[in-house]
Motif scaffolding. Structure first.
Motif, mmCIF file in Angstrom:
data_model
loop_
_atom_site.group_PDB
_atom_site.id
_atom_site.type_symbol
_atom_site.label_atom_id
_atom_site.label_comp_id
_atom_site.label_asym_id
_atom_site.label_seq_id
_atom_site.Cartn_x
_atom_site.Cartn_y
_atom_site.Cartn_z
ATOM 1 N N ALA C 219 0.831 -1.207 0.000
ATOM 2 C CA ALA C 219 0.000 0.000 0.000
ATOM 3 C C ALA C 219 0.859 1.249 0.000
ATOM 4 N N ILE C 220 0.337 2.281 -0.652
ATOM 5 C CA ILE C 220 0.990 3.588 -0.608
ATOM 6 C C ILE C 220 0.225 4.422 0.402
ATOM 7 N N PRO C 221 0.925 4.936 1.419
ATOM 8 C CA PRO C 221 0.227 5.707 2.461
ATOM 9 C C PRO C 221 -0.624 6.807 1.851
ATOM 10 N N ASP C 222 -1.813 6.996 2.448
ATOM 11 C CA ASP C 222 -2.764 7.937 1.889
ATOM 12 C C ASP C 222 -2.202 9.334 1.686
ATOM 13 N N LYS C 223 -1.284 9.737 2.576
ATOM 14 C CA LYS C 223 -0.844 11.129 2.449
ATOM 15 C C LYS C 223 -0.007 11.359 1.188
ATOM 16 N N TYR C 224 0.493 10.294 0.602
ATOM 17 C CA TYR C 224 1.230 10.463 -0.659
ATOM 18 C C TYR C 224 0.391 10.027 -1.851
ATOM 19 N N ASN C 225 -0.613 9.227 -1.541
ATOM 20 C CA ASN C 225 -1.374 8.655 -2.638
ATOM 21 C C ASN C 225 -2.225 9.720 -3.323
ATOM 22 N N VAL C 226 -2.639 9.453 -4.527
ATOM 23 C CA VAL C 226 -3.548 10.369 -5.209
ATOM 24 C C VAL C 226 -4.907 9.717 -5.302
ATOM 25 N N ILE C 227 -5.931 10.543 -5.326
ATOM 26 C CA ILE C 227 -7.263 10.035 -5.577
ATOM 27 C C ILE C 227 -7.479 10.157 -7.077
ATOM 28 N N ALA C 228 -7.552 9.016 -7.722
ATOM 29 C CA ALA C 228 -7.782 9.047 -9.169
ATOM 30 C C ALA C 228 -9.262 9.257 -9.387
ATOM 31 N N GLU C 229 -9.603 10.299 -10.114
ATOM 32 C CA GLU C 229 -11.005 10.590 -10.351
ATOM 33 C C GLU C 229 -11.390 10.179 -11.763
ATOM 34 N N TYR C 230 -12.413 9.350 -11.849
ATOM 35 C CA TYR C 230 -12.835 8.813 -13.144
ATOM 36 C C TYR C 230 -14.081 9.546 -13.616
ATOM 37 N N PRO C 231 -13.973 10.399 -14.651
ATOM 38 C CA PRO C 231 -15.174 11.038 -15.192
ATOM 39 C C PRO C 231 -15.755 10.232 -16.354
ATOM 40 N N ALA C 232 -17.078 10.399 -16.506
ATOM 41 C CA ALA C 232 -17.751 9.805 -17.667
ATOM 42 C C ALA C 232 -18.369 10.937 -18.464
ATOM 43 N N GLY C 233 -18.516 10.703 -19.762
ATOM 44 C CA GLY C 233 -19.165 11.739 -20.566
ATOM 45 C C GLY C 233 -19.643 11.174 -21.875
ATOM 46 N N VAL C 234 -20.650 11.859 -22.460
ATOM 47 C CA VAL C 234 -21.142 11.435 -23.773
ATOM 48 C C VAL C 234 -20.375 12.210 -24.832
#
Lengths: 244, 269, 268
Positions: C219-234
C-alpha cells in the motif's frame, strides 16, 4: 600420357570409360546429346567425382578409387573451356583471362605479358578493357579459350571450343589449338558436334553412346567403319566436299 | 468489324489501367502528404531538438544498422549453404527460418521474452550471472534480428539459386578454392540481390514495433525506438509524433533512392 | 460484345457483394449499438456492467474499447466512433471537452481509485515498502507520462520526494530504476505477472480475485497517494445520445455502484 578408367552412375545410365591420350595428342569425343561426353569432361576435371577407377597424368594420380585419392578440381591444373563459356560477366576480358594466373599468385608483370600474349593469339587485344557482359558470343568463346590456355595447364578439356566463331576464325583456331597442344605437349580432350572439328583437331576420335565409348580410332579408321552415326557424321563431310 | 472492337478494347484497357495506377498512387501518397501537411518546417526543426525525438532517431539508426550487419554476416553463409548443398532436414531449416515472417510481431515479442527474459529458458541462465537480456538495448537488436532475418535470407538464397553454377565451376577449374571463389566471383554477381535483401531487412528492423515493445520495453534512450516513440508521443504530444513519422518517411525515400542508384550500375547477366 | 457483357456481369456481382456486406454489418433495425471507450483499469468492472445492462436492455448491444485513456482521447480527437468516454483521469476527458468534443452537460465523476505498488508473489527483489523502490538495480515498470496511471505515479513519487521520510533523492532514484514505460496499466500488470519486473505502480483495483495469488500488494500511504477521479461523458458525435445518457445513469445507479465497489473502486 593421360590414363583414364572411370565409372559413375548417371541419371539414366552408368558412365564407364577407359582410354588413354598421349601428350601432345588430341582426343575428340563425339556422340548424340546426352551420351555422357560433357559428364566425362567433368569427371576428368574433378568437378564431378567417379565412383571407382583411376585418372592419372604420367606419374601423378588425380583420382584413384582404390587408394582414396581424389585431387580437388582447384589443384588439378587443368584448362577447361565450358560449353556456355562461363566467362565472368563482372570482369573485363583482361581480368577474365588473368583470373587463373592471379589465383596462382603469379607476379603482376608476368601476368601482364602472358595475358597480352594470349589476347593477341585470340585477336582480343582491342577488347582487353571491355567488360565481359558486353561481348558477343564469339568474343566470349575466345576469351574462354584464352583464359584456359594462359595458365599453361597440364590437361586441356574443351567443350565445343570453336562453335560460336565464324568459319574463318574456326579454321584458324583449330590449327592454333592443334599447334598449342603439340607444343605444350599436353593431352587434350575435345567434345564436339562438328565433323570439321573432329577431323582437323582429332588425332583420335571416340564415339560415345549411353556412357560408353563404343568406338575409338583414328579419323581414317572411323571413316571405314560401319557405324550408322558415323556414317551420317561423315556423310555431311562428303556432301561438303562435293559442294566445293 | 473485328478491328473496330479490338481498338475499343485497347482503349478501355488503357483507361482502366491508367485509373488503377492513379488510384494506387493516390492511396499511397495521400497518407504521406497528410503527414506533411500537419507540420511546418519550423515545427519540424524545433522538434528535432526534443530529446524524445533525438533519442529515438539515434537509437533506431544504430540498432537497425547493427541488426542488419549481423543479419548479413550470419545470413549470407546460411543462405549460401541452403542454396547449394542438400542435407537432411534442409527443408525444415528453411521453414523455421521463415517462421518469424508469419509470426505476429507481438507473439514474437512474447516468445522472445519467454526465452530470454530473466524467467526464461536461456535468459534465466544468464540472469544468474547478473546479465539481463530483456529490457535492454540488446533486446532491441535481438527483436529486430528475429523479425528481419527471413527477409534477407530469402532474398539471398534466391539470388544464389539464380546464379549460374558454371561460374563457380569455371573458377574452380582455374584453381580458385572455395573462399576466394565466393568473394571474387559469386559475391560480385549476386551483389544487387543481397543489397536489396539487406535494404528490406533494414527497413523491417527500423519499423519493428510489436516485438520490441514486448521484449525490450519502452524506455527513452535505451529501448524507445522511433516506432515506439511515435506510438507513445502520439498519445500526448502529436508534434513529436508527426516529426518522427516524417523523418521515417524521409529515411525510407533516401533508402529506396540509394538502392535504385546502386542497382543501376550492376551486372546484367 | 461478349467481352462487355461479361464485364457488366462481374461489375454487378461485385457491387452486390459489397452492398450485401455493408447491410450485413449493420445492427438489426431494432437493436442499438453503444460504443464505450473505457480506461484499461475498468476492464473487469465494465465488462460486468455491460453484461448486466444488456440483460436489462435486450435491444442494446455494448461494444467496449479498453485502452490507456490518453490513447482513447487521441482516437476520439481523430474522429473515432464513440458514444461514451470513461477516463481514468479528468485531464484526458477535459481536454476533449475543451475542444468541444463532449456533451458538457453529461460529464460527471462516477468512480474513484487509488494507486498501489505490486510485486510478484515471489518478490525477487525483496520489496516490502515503497522506500525499497529506490534500491539500485530494482526493475520497476510504470506507465508513460501521458497515461493516467503513469501521470499519477509521478505525482506520488514527487510527493514522496518532498517528504523527509523519503528524502530528496528518492524521486530520481526511483525513476532511474524504471525499466519500461507502458502505455496502459494492463501492460504494467503483465510485466510484473510475468516475473520480468520486480515491481510496478498500478491501481489498487488491478488486484482482482483472479490474480490475487500472483501478486503482493504494497500500500501507498494515503498522504502520498492520489485520488484518481474517473469522469464519464457522452461524446458529441454520438448517434445514440439518449441511450448513452441512460448508460451513464446506470453507471451511477445502485447496481452500477455495487459492481464498481466489487472491483475495488471507491465511489465519488
Amino acid at each position: 600420357m593421360l590414363e583414364v578408367a572411370v565409372r559413375r552412375n548417371l541419371r539414366d545410365y552408368t558412365l564407364e570409360a577407359a582410354f588413354n591420350v598421349g601428350s601432345g595428342e588430341t582426343f575428340v569425343l563425339i556422340g548424340e546429346n546426352g551420351a555422357g561426353k560433357s559428364s566425362l569432361l567433368f569427371l576428368l576435371s574433378g568437378l564431378l567425382s567417379p565412383e571407382s577407377g583411376r585418372i592419372s597424368i604420367g606419374e601423378r594420380a588425380l583420382y584413384d578409387g582404390a587408394y582414396g585419392i581424389d585431387v580437388p578440381a582447384e589443384a588439378r591444373d587443368i584448362g577447361f573451356v565450358f560449353q556456355n563459356y562461363a566467362i565472368f560477366p563482372h570482369l573485363t576480358v583482361f581480368e577474365n583471362v588473368a583470373f587463373g594466373l592471379r589465383r596462382r599468385k603469379v607476379q603482376a608483370s608476368e601476368i601482364r605479358s602472358r595475358v597480352e600474349e594470349h589476347l593477341a593469339l585470340l585477336s582480343l587485344e582491342n577488347l582487353s578493357a571491355v567488360r565481359a557482359d558486353q561481348l558477343s558470343g564469339g568474343e566470349r568463346q575466345r576469351t574462354a579459350l584464352a583464359r584456359a590456355l594462359v595458365i599453361a595447364p597440364a590437361l586441356l578439356l574443351l567443350d565445343e571450343p570453336v562453335s560460336a566463331l565464324d568459319a574463318v576464325a574456326q579454321e584458324r583456331m583449330r590449327s592454333e589449338l592443334r599447334n598449342y597442344v603439340r607444343r605444350a605437349d599436353i593431352p587434350c580432350i575435345a567434345v564436339t558436334h562438328s565433323f570439321r572439328d573432329a577431323l582437323s583437331l582429332g588425332d583420335r576420335i571416340g564415339v560415345m553412346e549411353r556412357g560408353r565409348i563404343v568406338q575409338n580410332g583414328t579419323p581414317d579408321e572411323m571413316r571405314r567403319s560401319g557405324n550408322e552415326f558415323l556414317h551420317q557424321f561423315f556423310c555431311e563431310c562428303r556432301q561438303e566436299h562435293g559442294s566445293h | 468489324m473485328r478491328g473496330y472492337f479490338q481498338g475499343r478494347k485497347n482503349l478501355y484497357l488503357t483507361i482502366g489501367g491508367g485509373l488503377l495506377i492513379t488510384l494506387l498512387l493516390v492511396f499511397i501518397i495521400t497518407p504521406i502528404i497528410g503527414l506533411l501537411f500537419r507540420t511546418t518546417p519550423e515545427q519540424f526543426l524545433a522538434s528535432l531538438s526534443d530529446p524524445v525525438v533525438w533519442n529515438a532517431l539515434v537509437l533506431s539508426l544504430i540498432t537497425a544498422s547493427l541488426s542488419t550487419l549481423i543479419i548479413i554476416g550470419v545470413g549470407t553463409p546460411v543462405a549460401w549453404i541452403n542454396a547449394r548443398h542438400r542435407y537432411p532436414g534442409r527443408e525444415l531449416v528453411d521453414t523455421l527460418i521463415d517462421l518469424p515472417l508469419v509470426l505476429p510481431p507481438t507473439v514474437a515479442g512474447l516468445a522472445l521474452l519467454m526465452a530470454f527474459g530473466r524467467m526464461g529458458l536461456i535468459g534465466g541462465f544468464f540472469y544468474e550471472f547478473g546479465i539481463s537480456i530483456a529490457f535492454t538495448t540488446l533486446a532491441v537488436v535481438i527483436a529486430q534480428i528475429f523479425v528481419s532475418l527471413p527477409f534477407y535470407i530469402r532474398q539471398a538464397r534466391a539470388s544464389f539459386e539464380q546464379l549460374d553454377t558454371t561460374y563457380e565451376l569455371a573458377a574452380r577449374s582455374l584453381g580458385s578454392t572455395s573462399l576466394p571463389t565466393f568473394f571474387t566471383v559469386i559475391l560480385p554477381l549476386v551483389k544487387s540481390g543481397l543489397i536489396a535483401g539487406a535494404i528490406m531487412s533494414f527497413a523491417r528492423a527500423l519499423g519493428e514495433f510489436g516485438a520490441t515493445i514486448m521484449f525490450a520495453g519502452n524506455f527513452q534512450g535505451r529501448t524507445q525506438t522511433m516506432p515506439l516513440a511515435i506510438y507513445t508521443t502520439m498519445q500526448g504530444d502529436l508534434n513529436a509524433s508527426i516529426t518522427l513519422s516524417v523523418i521515417l518517411v524521409l529515411i525510407s525515400f533516401v533508402v529506396i533512392a540509394l538502392v535504385k542508384y546502386r542497382l543501376r550500375g550492376d551486372v546484367r547477366c | 460484345m461478349k467481352f462487355s457483357h461479361f464485364t457488366l456481369i462481374i461489375i454487378v456481382l461485385i457491387a452486390t457483394i459489397l452492398f450485401a456486406g455493408c447491410a450485413g454489418e449493420q445492427a438489426k433495425p431494432e437493436q442499438t449499438d453503444l460504443t464505450v471507450f473505457a480506461a484499461a483499469s475498468l476492464t473487469g468492472a465494465l465488462t460486468d456492467i455491460a453484461m448486466e445492462y444488456e440483460t436489462m436492455h435486450p435491444d442494446v448491444r455494448i461494444i467496449t474499447n479498453f485502452d490507456g485513456s490518453q490513447a482513447l482521447r487521441t482516437q476520439i480527437e481523430q474522429g473515432a466512433d464513440a458514444d461514451v468516454f470513461l477516463s481514468a483521469n479528468t485531464k484526458q476527458l477535459y481536454a476533449l471537452r475543451d475542444q468541444g468534443l463532449m456533451e458538457n452537460a453529461t460529464i460527471g465523476l462516477f468512480a474513484k481509485n487509488k494507486l498501489a505498488v505490486i510485486v510478484p508473489a515471489s518478490n525477487p527483489a525483496g520489496i516490502t515498502t515503497p522506500q525499497d523502490l529506490a534500491q539500485p538495480g530494482t526493475r520497476l515498470v510504470i506507465g508513460t507520462k501521458d497515461v493516467p496511471v503513469g501521470d499519477y505515479a509521478r505525482q506520488i513519487l514527487k510527493k514522496m520526494g518532498n517528504d523527509t521520510a523519503y528524502g530528496s533523492t528518492y524521486t530520481t532514484s526511483v525513476l532511474n530504476n524504471v525499466m519500461s514505460e507502458e502505455t496502459t496499466v494492463t501492460g504494467v500488470v503483465a510485466k510484473v505477472q510475468l516475473g520480468e519486473a520486480d515491481a510496478g505502480i498500478v491501481y489498487e483495483t488491478d488486484i482482482t480475485p483472479d490474480n490475487r495469488d500472483k501478486f503482493t500488494m504494497i500500500a501507498i500511504p494515503d498522504k502520498y497517494n492520489v485520488i484518481a477521479e474517473y469522469p464519464a461523458g457522452v461524446v458529441k458525435t454520438t448517434g445514440n445520445k439518449e441511450e448513452a445518457i441512460r448508460f451513464i445513469a446506470y453507471l451511477k445507479s445502485e447496481q452500477g455502484k455495487a459492481i464498481l465497489a466489487k472491483y475495488g473502486f471507491a465511489l465519488p
